[in-house]
Design a protein around this motif. Sequence first.
Motif, PDB file in Angstrom:
ATOM      1  N   GLU A 260       0.826  -1.209   0.000  1.00 49.86           N
ATOM      2  CA  GLU A 260       0.000   0.000   0.000  1.00 49.86           C
ATOM      3  C   GLU A 260       0.864   1.264   0.000  1.00 49.86           C
ATOM      4  O   GLU A 260       0.358   2.353   0.235  1.00 49.86           O
ATOM      5  N   GLY A 261       2.153   1.110  -0.243  1.00 54.42           N
ATOM      6  CA  GLY A 261       3.065   2.252  -0.164  1.00 54.42           C
ATOM      7  C   GLY A 261       3.074   3.106  -1.427  1.00 54.42           C
ATOM      8  O   GLY A 261       2.511   2.743  -2.461  1.00 54.42           O
ATOM      9  N   LEU A 262       3.746   4.249  -1.303  1.00 56.74           N
ATOM     10  CA  LEU A 262       3.781   5.202  -2.415  1.00 56.74           C
ATOM     11  C   LEU A 262       4.572   4.663  -3.609  1.00 56.74           C
ATOM     12  O   LEU A 262       4.250   4.956  -4.761  1.00 56.74           O
ATOM     13  N   LEU A 263       5.615   3.856  -3.329  1.00 60.21           N
ATOM     14  CA  LEU A 263       6.444   3.358  -4.426  1.00 60.21           C
ATOM     15  C   LEU A 263       5.641   2.460  -5.367  1.00 60.21           C
ATOM     16  O   LEU A 263       5.735   2.592  -6.591  1.00 60.21           O
ATOM     17  N   VAL A 264       4.870   1.556  -4.785  1.00 62.40           N
ATOM     18  CA  VAL A 264       4.067   0.646  -5.614  1.00 62.40           C
ATOM     19  C   VAL A 264       3.056   1.445  -6.434  1.00 62.40           C
ATOM     20  O   VAL A 264       2.899   1.234  -7.640  1.00 62.40           O
ATOM     21  N   SER A 265       2.398   2.411  -5.762  1.00 55.52           N
ATOM     22  CA  SER A 265       1.402   3.224  -6.477  1.00 55.52           C
ATOM     23  C   SER A 265       2.071   4.013  -7.606  1.00 55.52           C
ATOM     24  O   SER A 265       1.527   4.106  -8.715  1.00 55.52           O
ATOM     25  N   GLY A 266       3.235   4.571  -7.310  1.00 57.48           N
ATOM     26  CA  GLY A 266       3.962   5.318  -8.342  1.00 57.48           C
ATOM     27  C   GLY A 266       4.349   4.417  -9.501  1.00 57.48           C
ATOM     28  O   GLY A 266       4.233   4.795 -10.678  1.00 57.48           O
ATOM     29  N   ALA A 267       4.776   3.190  -9.162  1.00 58.58           N
ATOM     30  CA  ALA A 267       5.175   2.247 -10.220  1.00 58.58           C
ATOM     31  C   ALA A 267       3.980   1.908 -11.102  1.00 58.58           C
ATOM     32  O   ALA A 267       4.108   1.837 -12.336  1.00 58.58           O
ATOM     33  N   ILE A 268       2.806   1.742 -10.482  1.00 57.07           N
ATOM     34  CA  ILE A 268       1.603   1.415 -11.276  1.00 57.07           C
ATOM     35  C   ILE A 268       1.285   2.563 -12.237  1.00 57.07           C
ATOM     36  O   ILE A 268       0.868   2.336 -13.372  1.00 57.07           O
ATOM     37  N   LEU A 269       1.522   3.788 -11.763  1.00 59.50           N
ATOM     38  CA  LEU A 269       1.238   4.948 -12.629  1.00 59.50           C
ATOM     39  C   LEU A 269       2.145   4.972 -13.865  1.00 59.50           C
ATOM     40  O   LEU A 269       1.765   5.521 -14.907  1.00 59.50           O
ATOM     41  N   THR A 270       3.331   4.391 -13.742  1.00 56.48           N
ATOM     42  CA  THR A 270       4.244   4.420 -14.897  1.00 56.48           C
ATOM     43  C   THR A 270       3.953   3.280 -15.885  1.00 56.48           C
ATOM     44  O   THR A 270       4.364   3.355 -17.043  1.00 56.48           O
ATOM     45  N   LEU A 271       3.255   2.239 -15.412  1.00 53.41           N
ATOM     46  CA  LEU A 271       3.004   1.085 -16.284  1.00 53.41           C
ATOM     47  C   LEU A 271       2.306   1.451 -17.603  1.00 53.41           C
ATOM     48  O   LEU A 271       2.725   0.984 -18.665  1.00 53.41           O
ATOM     49  N   PRO A 272       1.246   2.278 -17.555  1.00 51.21           N
ATOM     50  CA  PRO A 272       0.600   2.620 -18.832  1.00 51.21           C
ATOM     51  C   PRO A 272       1.564   3.304 -19.800  1.00 51.21           C
ATOM     52  O   PRO A 272       1.478   3.093 -21.017  1.00 51.21           O
ATOM     53  N   MET A 273       2.492   4.084 -19.268  1.00 48.64           N
ATOM     54  CA  MET A 273       3.431   4.798 -20.157  1.00 48.64           C
ATOM     55  C   MET A 273       4.430   3.819 -20.788  1.00 48.64           C
ATOM     56  O   MET A 273       4.784   3.945 -21.959  1.00 48.64           O
ATOM     57  N   ILE A 274       4.847   2.818 -19.992  1.00 53.44           N
ATOM     58  CA  ILE A 274       5.742   1.792 -20.551  1.00 53.44           C
ATOM     59  C   ILE A 274       5.004   1.013 -21.640  1.00 53.44           C
ATOM     60  O   ILE A 274       5.524   0.789 -22.737  1.00 53.44           O
ATOM     61  N   ALA A 275       3.759   0.641 -21.318  1.00 53.97           N
ATOM     62  CA  ALA A 275       2.957  -0.101 -22.295  1.00 53.97           C
ATOM     63  C   ALA A 275       2.767   0.732 -23.558  1.00 53.97           C
ATOM     64  O   ALA A 275       2.860   0.209 -24.679  1.00 53.97           O
ATOM     65  N   LEU A 276       2.542   2.020 -23.365  1.00 51.19           N
ATOM     66  CA  LEU A 276       2.305   2.897 -24.515  1.00 51.19           C
ATOM     67  C   LEU A 276       3.547   2.977 -25.410  1.00 51.19           C
ATOM     68  O   LEU A 276       3.438   2.959 -26.645  1.00 51.19           O
ATOM     69  N   SER A 277       4.723   3.058 -24.767  1.00 48.20           N
ATOM     70  CA  SER A 277       5.935   3.176 -25.580  1.00 48.20           C
ATOM     71  C   SER A 277       6.156   1.903 -26.410  1.00 48.20           C
ATOM     72  O   SER A 277       6.684   1.960 -27.524  1.00 48.20           O
ATOM     73  N   ILE A 278       5.722   0.762 -25.878  1.00 47.10           N
ATOM     74  CA  ILE A 278       5.844  -0.489 -26.651  1.00 47.10           C
ATOM     75  C   ILE A 278       4.759  -0.540 -27.739  1.00 47.10           C
ATOM     76  O   ILE A 278       5.039  -0.810 -28.912  1.00 47.10           O
ATOM     77  N   MET A 279       3.538  -0.248 -27.330  1.00 51.69           N
ATOM     78  CA  MET A 279       2.413  -0.343 -28.270  1.00 51.69           C
ATOM     79  C   MET A 279       2.555   0.651 -29.425  1.00 51.69           C
ATOM     80  O   MET A 279       2.193   0.347 -30.565  1.00 51.69           O
ATOM     81  N   ALA A 280       3.085   1.845 -29.111  1.00 50.75           N
ATOM     82  CA  ALA A 280       3.224   2.855 -30.175  1.00 50.75           C
ATOM     83  C   ALA A 280       4.260   2.407 -31.208  1.00 50.75           C
ATOM     84  O   ALA A 280       4.225   2.843 -32.363  1.00 50.75           O
ATOM     85  N   ARG A 281       5.180   1.544 -30.792  1.00 49.91           N
ATOM     86  CA  ARG A 281       6.147   1.009 -31.771  1.00 49.91           C
ATOM     87  C   ARG A 281       5.505  -0.097 -32.596  1.00 49.91           C
ATOM     88  O   ARG A 281       5.742  -0.209 -33.797  1.00 49.91           O
ATOM     89  N   LEU A 282       4.700  -0.910 -31.931  1.00 47.75           N
ATOM     90  CA  LEU A 282       4.055  -2.018 -32.644  1.00 47.75           C
ATOM     91  C   LEU A 282       2.939  -1.520 -33.563  1.00 47.75           C
ATOM     92  O   LEU A 282       2.742  -2.046 -34.660  1.00 47.75           O
TER      93      LEU A 282
END
Lengths: 284, 397
Positions: free
Chosen positions: B358-380
């Motif tokens: 329930e910490g801030l790091l996990v929440s912050g990491a979840i917020l970055t996941l869509p951006m990582i996915a987007l950078s992959i998907m935008a290439r594909l």
Amino acid sequence: MSDDAKNPDLPRRSFIRLIGKWTVVAGALSVGVETMKHLPTAAASESIISRYPPQGPVPGYNWLDHHWAFAVDATRCIGCLRCVEACKIENDVPFNPYNTRTWVERYVYLDGEKEPHVDSIDDPRDIAAAGTRMNYRFADLYEGQKVDQAFFIPKLCNHCTNPTCVEVCPTGASYQTPDGVVLIDKTYCIGCRYCVQACPYGARYFNEQTNTADKCTWCYHRITKGMKTACVEACPTHARKIGDLKDPNSDVSVFIRENRVQVLKPEMGNQPNVFYVGLNKDVC
Amino acid sequence: MEHILHMAYTGYAYPNETVLPWSALIVVYPYITGLVAGAFVISALYKLFNIKVFEPVAHFALLVALCCIVFVPVPLLLHLGHPERALEAMMTPHWSSAFVMFSYFFSFYTILLIVENWFTFRPHAVHMSQHGKSALSRGFYKVVALGSTDLSPKAMAYDEKWMYWLAVIGLPAACGLHGYVGFVFGSVKAREWWSSDLMPVIFILSAVISGSALLLILYPISCKLRKVAIDLACQKALAKTLWGFLIVTLVLEGLELLSMFYRRVEGIDWIARFIAGPLHFTYVDLQWGCGLGALVLLTALVVFRARGRALVAVSMVAGLLVLTEVLMMRWNVVIGGQEISKTLKGMLHYAPPLFGKEGLLVSGAILTLPMIALSIMARLFPPFHDKPADAVPETAK
């Protein structure tokens, strides 16, 4: 050559379109039917009763013959907190001051002050005074000060007639029994804590041992066998009473008849079933 | 049970309230959901309202929405006590729960987004399945194309029709999705800070502004990465859209607060102390500060008709401020609401842990996941129709 023969995708497309249409129609119908089933009707309470078989979960106990309620005579409460300890032992409630099925609040009006000082088992000063998490006590906080008025208010789940906790539960793990008790099916609760948020009385908590919501059951396992709740048994001053409203001579029926009772936060519309004597305007 | 994270409090709070039921994970959930709805609205403005200036970001917006929505369940599942029972909410639903309706809206909308994205990127998949560099690549795109390889004008017109109708259904679904998130909070009468009829409306509007703000930032970045010129007309239109919706959002947020004080709701004294005290930094400084700061920047941008680099720089800063404003709004609703005790005689002090589920790091990491996915998907699935840099009309210049 037909269009379909020219374009091999078209039959598949029509098929997809057909499936899509039927899925939408079937989905709309099922949602509609389910919603209709759950819409409140004039005979809502009747239908709730009729949904249940006469035989409840306890052998030999007919839950259609009872309607449980609780009464608190706050003028009798001495704040000994035996009720809290008895409840924790009886119901395997975590022994810490932050998860509890029942608690007692102390209201103290000091001389010349308009607002009361309120504390309970979670107050750090009371925890320090108890010295252990297995026992609870009120610390002597007001020694040497002039106290205008002081009283204790025992609290527990109100087993509301319109329970918001049941309303918000996404799975139906929180439910109302036909004999007026609100229970949680812990094998079904997903642990979302929406009910903890929705209870206006702070009666629910998240049990980290079971990873589910938890709250007072009015010792359902005891009252359905003709016994009293653990807190009622432990109370030395008879401030707490459990009784069957369908029995005019039960402790609670008599208490309601003989006193002008009040409930907590009536403006919430939950219709609580814990009836109090001895509240005042500041009791929250 | 020493590990229970209980909160200190001022005044009086019920014992059970001292353990926070909904943590930072539940802040992330409405935030990502809002980004989905907001990005979809921008693509719908192009598709349904025929606002051609959004053409450069229309497909990109859909991809952003898709990459965000797949991560919406992550914080929820992490938070559940029994995630393995999560599907019970849909398999054996309890209809009166706002969560149940959200689950259905969410599932329906996820499927809709996947289908809409499939239609959008099908031509690319078909092209790559035939002209991909490696056999692996060709195989991948062949699977994605689902064997539907016809790119004739007739088939494309058919696809267009599907996409149009999906957008027609998608727009109310996007609003319904996020409106329901607002309803999840607004319908809890036990919490004075949440219980408001305006909550669903504010959630929908804040979703739109967060989605447009995200595009306002991501679009110029993507142009830089692709080394193409930014379509300034599109950037300006996004900024203006953000400006308009931001005004309405801020006015509604202000009205909600005003109405709370004007009606002198129960416990207003503690609410006032709460805003002046523990909530001051996240509510007054960050939420209102960023919101009003963005409003000033965007107003200046519109009034002074900013162009070129100034337009891009100012709009990106405004976008960042709006994203912060909305994140803080979610924080102040979710966490703030729980810090005002139900006793209305006290306030709790939540110090978010850095580590742990329930910490801030996990929440912050979840917020970055869509951006990582987007950078992959935008290439594909490239969502931009790149032209040589000098050929891009910079109409706003």
